[in-house]
Write a protein that holds these residues in place. Sequence first.
Motif, PDB file in Angstrom:
ATOM      1  N   GLY A  45     -19.896  49.494  16.103  1.00 39.89           N
ATOM      2  CA  GLY A  45     -19.257  48.422  15.356  1.00 39.89           C
ATOM      3  C   GLY A  45     -18.079  47.861  16.135  1.00 39.89           C
ATOM      4  N   ASP A  46     -17.314  47.016  15.460  1.00 40.12           N
ATOM      5  CA  ASP A  46     -16.203  46.357  16.140  1.00 40.12           C
ATOM      6  C   ASP A  46     -14.842  46.754  15.559  1.00 40.12           C
ATOM      7  OD1 ASP A  46     -16.345  45.085  13.733  1.00 40.12           O
ATOM      8  OD2 ASP A  46     -16.500  43.058  14.536  1.00 40.12           O
ATOM      9  N   ALA A  47     -14.733  47.999  15.102  1.00 39.63           N
ATOM     10  CA  ALA A  47     -13.486  48.493  14.529  1.00 39.63           C
ATOM     11  C   ALA A  47     -12.401  48.603  15.598  1.00 39.63           C
ATOM     12  CB  ALA A  47     -13.710  49.853  13.875  1.00 39.63           C
ATOM     13  N   ASP A  48     -11.155  48.473  15.166  1.00 39.08           N
ATOM     14  CA  ASP A  48     -10.003  48.619  16.052  1.00 39.08           C
ATOM     15  C   ASP A  48      -9.827  50.090  16.420  1.00 39.08           C
ATOM     16  OD1 ASP A  48      -7.414  47.292  17.114  1.00 39.08           O
ATOM     17  OD2 ASP A  48      -6.721  49.087  16.049  1.00 39.08           O
ATOM     18  N   VAL A  49      -9.664  50.374  17.705  1.00 39.75           N
ATOM     19  CA  VAL A  49      -9.553  51.749  18.184  1.00 39.75           C
ATOM     20  C   VAL A  49      -8.373  52.471  17.537  1.00 39.75           C
ATOM     21  CG1 VAL A  49      -9.148  53.205  20.210  1.00 39.75           C
ATOM     22  CG2 VAL A  49     -10.705  51.268  20.371  1.00 39.75           C
ATOM     23  N   GLU A  50      -7.246  51.792  17.405  1.00 43.96           N
ATOM     24  CA  GLU A  50      -6.079  52.427  16.788  1.00 43.96           C
ATOM     25  C   GLU A  50      -6.370  52.836  15.349  1.00 43.96           C
ATOM     26  OE1 GLU A  50      -2.422  50.289  17.252  1.00 43.96           O
ATOM     27  OE2 GLU A  50      -2.812  49.899  19.360  1.00 43.96           O
ATOM     28  N   ASP A  51      -7.117  52.022  14.624  1.00 40.22           N
ATOM     29  CA  ASP A  51      -7.486  52.351  13.254  1.00 40.22           C
ATOM     30  C   ASP A  51      -8.411  53.568  13.214  1.00 40.22           C
ATOM     31  OD1 ASP A  51      -5.985  50.211  12.333  1.00 40.22           O
ATOM     32  OD2 ASP A  51      -7.721  48.893  12.064  1.00 40.22           O
ATOM     33  N   LEU A  52      -9.319  53.658  14.173  1.00 43.05           N
ATOM     34  CA  LEU A  52     -10.231  54.802  14.241  1.00 43.05           C
ATOM     35  C   LEU A  52      -9.464  56.093  14.499  1.00 43.05           C
ATOM     36  CD1 LEU A  52     -13.060  53.217  16.425  1.00 43.05           C
ATOM     37  CD2 LEU A  52     -13.118  53.627  13.953  1.00 43.05           C
ATOM     38  N   VAL A  53      -8.581  56.058  15.480  1.00 43.10           N
ATOM     39  CA  VAL A  53      -7.785  57.246  15.818  1.00 43.10           C
ATOM     40  C   VAL A  53      -6.938  57.654  14.622  1.00 43.10           C
ATOM     41  CG1 VAL A  53      -5.902  58.103  17.271  1.00 43.10           C
ATOM     42  CG2 VAL A  53      -7.796  56.824  18.307  1.00 43.10           C
ATOM     43  N   GLU A  54      -6.308  56.682  13.995  1.00 43.00           N
ATOM     44  CA  GLU A  54      -5.441  56.970  12.846  1.00 43.00           C
ATOM     45  C   GLU A  54      -6.227  57.617  11.708  1.00 43.00           C
ATOM     46  OE1 GLU A  54      -3.263  54.105   9.770  1.00 43.00           O
ATOM     47  OE2 GLU A  54      -2.438  53.958  11.797  1.00 43.00           O
ATOM     48  N   SER A  55      -7.434  57.148  11.449  1.00 43.83           N
ATOM     49  CA  SER A  55      -8.223  57.694  10.349  1.00 43.83           C
ATOM     50  C   SER A  55      -8.628  59.140  10.621  1.00 43.83           C
ATOM     51  CB  SER A  55      -9.462  56.836  10.080  1.00 43.83           C
ATOM     52  OG  SER A  55     -10.425  56.972  11.086  1.00 43.83           O
ATOM     53  N   VAL A  56      -8.964  59.454  11.868  1.00 39.53           N
ATOM     54  CA  VAL A  56      -9.333  60.829  12.220  1.00 39.53           C
ATOM     55  C   VAL A  56      -8.105  61.738  12.129  1.00 39.53           C
ATOM     56  CG1 VAL A  56     -10.175  62.335  14.068  1.00 39.53           C
ATOM     57  CG2 VAL A  56     -11.279  60.134  13.656  1.00 39.53           C
ATOM     58  N   GLU A  57      -6.976  61.260  12.592  1.00 39.41           N
ATOM     59  CA  GLU A  57      -5.757  62.066  12.532  1.00 39.41           C
ATOM     60  C   GLU A  57      -5.321  62.281  11.085  1.00 39.41           C
ATOM     61  OE1 GLU A  57      -3.050  60.176  15.281  1.00 39.41           O
ATOM     62  OE2 GLU A  57      -3.994  61.218  16.979  1.00 39.41           O
ATOM     63  N   TYR A  58      -5.489  61.278  10.238  1.00 41.17           N
ATOM     64  CA  TYR A  58      -5.160  61.418   8.824  1.00 41.17           C
ATOM     65  C   TYR A  58      -6.046  62.485   8.173  1.00 41.17           C
ATOM     66  CZ  TYR A  58      -4.030  60.166   4.018  1.00 41.17           C
ATOM     67  OH  TYR A  58      -3.611  60.203   2.709  1.00 41.17           O
ATOM     68  N   ALA A  59      -7.273  62.623   8.677  1.00 41.89           N
ATOM     69  CA  ALA A  59      -8.209  63.621   8.157  1.00 41.89           C
ATOM     70  C   ALA A  59      -7.885  65.021   8.667  1.00 41.89           C
ATOM     71  CB  ALA A  59      -9.635  63.250   8.522  1.00 41.89           C
ATOM     72  N   GLY A  60      -6.928  65.136   9.602  1.00 39.14           N
ATOM     73  CA  GLY A  60      -6.487  66.457  10.048  1.00 39.14           C
ATOM     74  C   GLY A  60      -6.925  66.875  11.434  1.00 39.14           C
ATOM     75  N   TYR A  61      -7.422  65.954  12.225  1.00 38.51           N
ATOM     76  CA  TYR A  61      -7.899  66.273  13.569  1.00 38.51           C
ATOM     77  C   TYR A  61      -7.144  65.434  14.596  1.00 38.51           C
ATOM     78  CZ  TYR A  61     -11.556  68.261  10.740  1.00 38.51           C
ATOM     79  OH  TYR A  61     -12.234  68.991   9.786  1.00 38.51           O
ATOM     80  N   GLU A  62      -7.130  65.899  15.838  1.00 40.00           N
ATOM     81  CA  GLU A  62      -6.515  65.127  16.907  1.00 40.00           C
ATOM     82  C   GLU A  62      -7.587  64.267  17.552  1.00 40.00           C
ATOM     83  OE1 GLU A  62      -3.932  67.066  19.679  1.00 40.00           O
ATOM     84  OE2 GLU A  62      -3.450  68.622  18.225  1.00 40.00           O
ATOM     85  N   ALA A  63      -7.239  63.000  17.779  1.00 37.87           N
ATOM     86  CA  ALA A  63      -8.220  62.072  18.331  1.00 37.87           C
ATOM     87  C   ALA A  63      -7.565  61.166  19.370  1.00 37.87           C
ATOM     88  CB  ALA A  63      -8.829  61.218  17.231  1.00 37.87           C
ATOM     89  N   ALA A  64      -8.398  60.724  20.313  1.00 36.21           N
ATOM     90  CA  ALA A  64      -7.956  59.773  21.335  1.00 36.21           C
ATOM     91  C   ALA A  64      -9.191  59.062  21.872  1.00 36.21           C
ATOM     92  CB  ALA A  64      -7.233  60.482  22.466  1.00 36.21           C
ATOM     93  N   LEU A  65      -8.978  57.895  22.431  1.00 31.96           N
ATOM     94  CA  LEU A  65     -10.077  57.175  23.075  1.00 31.96           C
ATOM     95  C   LEU A  65     -10.546  57.980  24.282  1.00 31.96           C
ATOM     96  CD1 LEU A  65     -11.767  54.552  23.100  1.00 31.96           C
ATOM     97  CD2 LEU A  65     -10.023  53.576  24.587  1.00 31.96           C
ATOM     98  N   ALA A  66     -11.853  58.207  24.371  1.00 30.04           N
ATOM     99  CA  ALA A  66     -12.407  58.962  25.484  1.00 30.04           C
ATOM    100  C   ALA A  66     -12.354  58.124  26.760  1.00 30.04           C
ATOM    101  CB  ALA A  66     -13.847  59.386  25.179  1.00 30.04           C
ATOM    102  N   ASP A  67     -12.207  58.800  27.880  1.00 33.17           N
ATOM    103  CA  ASP A  67     -12.161  58.111  29.195  1.00 33.17           C
ATOM    104  C   ASP A  67     -13.515  57.591  29.585  1.00 33.17           C
ATOM    105  OD1 ASP A  67      -9.469  58.633  29.438  1.00 33.17           O
ATOM    106  OD2 ASP A  67      -9.822  60.553  30.422  1.00 33.17           O
TER     107      ASP A  67
END
Length: 67
Positions: A45-67
């Motif tokens: 999809g075309d979701a914003d990367v910052e929004d994706l990371v934030e949602s995963v972190e809010y769920a309790g996990y550490e997230a970052a854009l993969a290289d």
Amino acid sequence: MTTTLTVEGMGCEGCEDIVENALSGVDGVEEANADREEGVATVEGDADVEDLVESVEYAGYEAALAD
């Protein structure tokens, strides 16, 4: 568009479900899949990367854009 995130802290199928559900709730996400063994989540999809990371972190996990 496919976006891949690294996700730390997933230890079971339930964790994968939590991450997938968190990502699915972000605007622009068409499909989300998490793989605890690889430590990644992929999003279609075309979701914003910052929004994706934030949602995963809010769920309790550490997230970052993969290289």
